[in-house]
Motif scaffolding. Structure first.
Motif, short mmCIF file in Angstrom:
data_model
loop_
_atom_site.label_atom_id
_atom_site.label_comp_id
_atom_site.label_asym_id
_atom_site.label_seq_id
_atom_site.Cartn_x
_atom_site.Cartn_y
_atom_site.Cartn_z
N VAL A 173 -31.18 5.62 -9.45
CA VAL A 173 -30.67 6.75 -10.01
C VAL A 173 -29.47 7.38 -9.57
O VAL A 173 -28.22 7.35 -10.07
CB VAL A 173 -31.97 7.85 -10.39
CG1 VAL A 173 -31.06 8.92 -11.16
CG2 VAL A 173 -32.66 7.07 -11.51
N LEU A 174 -29.55 7.59 -8.21
CA LEU A 174 -28.66 8.21 -7.40
C LEU A 174 -27.39 7.07 -7.32
O LEU A 174 -26.43 7.67 -7.38
CB LEU A 174 -28.93 8.72 -6.28
CG LEU A 174 -30.26 9.69 -6.42
CD1 LEU A 174 -30.72 10.22 -4.93
CD2 LEU A 174 -29.61 11.00 -7.03
N SER A 182 -24.30 9.55 -1.77
CA SER A 182 -24.06 9.77 -0.36
C SER A 182 -25.06 9.87 0.43
O SER A 182 -25.17 10.34 1.49
CB SER A 182 -23.00 10.67 0.00
OG SER A 182 -23.48 12.17 -0.44
N LEU A 183 -26.34 10.03 -0.17
CA LEU A 183 -27.68 10.48 0.55
C LEU A 183 -28.20 9.42 1.36
O LEU A 183 -27.95 8.32 1.09
CB LEU A 183 -28.68 11.00 -0.43
CG LEU A 183 -29.02 12.21 -0.87
CD1 LEU A 183 -27.40 12.80 -1.89
CD2 LEU A 183 -29.91 12.72 -1.77
N THR A 184 -28.69 9.81 2.46
CA THR A 184 -29.19 8.96 3.40
C THR A 184 -30.51 8.66 2.65
O THR A 184 -31.37 9.40 1.93
CB THR A 184 -29.53 9.49 4.77
OG1 THR A 184 -30.25 10.53 4.88
CG2 THR A 184 -28.02 9.76 5.33
N THR A 198 -32.76 11.00 0.30
CA THR A 198 -33.36 10.66 -1.05
C THR A 198 -34.79 11.02 -0.73
O THR A 198 -35.54 11.43 -1.93
CB THR A 198 -33.02 9.16 -0.91
OG1 THR A 198 -31.63 9.10 -0.91
CG2 THR A 198 -33.68 8.86 -2.44
N ARG A 199 -35.61 10.61 -0.01
CA ARG A 199 -37.26 10.77 0.21
C ARG A 199 -37.42 12.21 -0.01
O ARG A 199 -38.23 12.79 -0.51
CB ARG A 199 -37.67 10.26 1.46
CG ARG A 199 -39.20 10.20 1.75
CD ARG A 199 -39.78 9.59 2.51
NE ARG A 199 -39.64 8.19 2.66
CZ ARG A 199 -40.36 7.30 1.59
NH1 ARG A 199 -41.39 7.83 0.99
NH2 ARG A 199 -39.99 5.95 1.54
N LEU A 202 -18.79 19.29 -0.37
CA LEU A 202 -19.87 18.37 -0.60
C LEU A 202 -20.79 18.07 0.34
O LEU A 202 -21.87 17.45 -0.06
CB LEU A 202 -19.09 17.05 -0.89
CG LEU A 202 -17.99 16.76 -2.04
CD1 LEU A 202 -17.56 15.35 -2.09
CD2 LEU A 202 -18.94 17.11 -3.70
N LYS A 203 -20.79 18.77 1.61
CA LYS A 203 -21.60 18.53 2.46
C LYS A 203 -22.49 20.21 2.83
O LYS A 203 -21.48 20.91 2.89
CB LYS A 203 -21.19 17.93 3.88
CG LYS A 203 -20.76 16.48 3.37
CD LYS A 203 -20.42 15.69 4.64
CE LYS A 203 -19.83 14.41 4.46
NZ LYS A 203 -19.39 13.64 5.54
#
Length: 287
Positions: free
Chosen positions: A153-154, A197-199, A203-204, A286-287
């Motif tokens: 999804v991301l 951009s998530l690692t 994401t977890r 964004l971060k």
């Protein structure tokens, strides 16, 4: 706005109190809320309510071959009445939009506060006949929904802001403004971070926070009547609606980003490395 936990709690109220009863009256008070004409609302009369289900933030009560489906939007609500008035309500400027009376004397009202009328009611033969239900994304509490599903999804959302993806009902069904704030705070992520951009670890974290927070909210509301759900939701929020208060994790002051008709809340220490977000929609942080 009612979100997944509140809608699920309302569904359970209907299961407990309405199933097995027959519809004896369906009083449409605000004509604009009814979005369908065939079958007519009167087709529900005399039918037994046999099911109550949730699809994202939509609720539906089923009879033999028909569904009464509704989306409460921002200011809508379901109010249970152990005894419905015998008189038919007249159209007016009050919050009442639809009244359903059952054969035991009780029933429920659909109401909507404010001037923006976005409550939507459908009488349909199949829930797929409701466009906004047919196009819903996966339910984050579905047993089959995995962290890999969230990752897809991301990734599909590209550079879209993370909070917007969590709120997009076509991406994930059931999360709104309040719980997206809570999820991102628990996951320690900026609401403006790009979705793709998530690692793997981030994401977890989002996956775990989503499922744990929504599940906990449902459990906390278990057994509460509709009249207590709003207060319980507000009391449970750790950042949403807490602008100016201290973050319960780090003690920093919770900040907001305001839009034309809504706002988001976040902790600048937990989520944005101590940097406040620009209070405008197109912030570049964004971060």
């Amino acid at each position: 706005m009612p979100e997944l936990p509140e809608v699920e709690s309302l569904r359970r109220v209907l299961v407990e109190r309405a199933l097995g009863r027959c519809v004896v009256r369906a009083d449409l008070v605000a004509f604009s809320v009814l979005k369908t004409v065939d079958p007519p609302l009167t087709a529900l009369l005399g039918l037994e309510l046999t099911d109550a289900i949730r699809r994202g933030k939509h609720l539906a009560v089923g009879t033999d071959g028909l569904w009464l489906a509704f989306h409460l939007a921002r200011a809508g609500w379901l109010q249970w009445r152990p005894q419905q008035p015998a008189t038919v309500p007249r159209p007016g400027r009050g919050p009442l939009a639809l009244r359903i009376a059952l054969d035991d004397g009780g029933g429920f009202d659909l109401t909507e506060a404010g001037t923006q009328r976005k409550l939507a009611v459908h009488v349909v033969r199949s829930l797929d006949d409701v466009d906004r239900i047919r196009t819903l994304g996966p339910d984050p509490l579905d047993d089959s929904f995995t962290v890999d599903d969230l990752a897809r999804v991301l990734a599909a959302a590209g550079r879209a802001q993370l909070k917007g993806v969590l709120k997009d009902q076509r991406a994930l069904a059931g999360i709104g403004n309040a719980y997206s704030d809570e999820i991102l705070h628990a996951a320690r992520l900026s609401p403006f971070k790009a979705a793709d951009s998530l690692t793997d670890e981030q994401t977890r974290e989002v996956y775990t926070a989503t499922r744990s927070l929504l599940t906990a909210a449902i459990e906390t509301a278990s057994g509460l009547g509709p009249e207590k759900l709003k207060a319980e939701k507000k009391a449970s929020m750790r950042v949403h609606g807490r602008e100016g208060e201290a973050c319960g994790v780090c003690g920093a002051t919770i900040l907001s980003v305001h839009y034309a008709d809504s706002s988001l809340q976040y902790c600048p220490v937990c989520q944005t490395g101590g940097k406040p977000l620009a209070d405008r929609r197109m912030s570049r942080l964004l971060k």
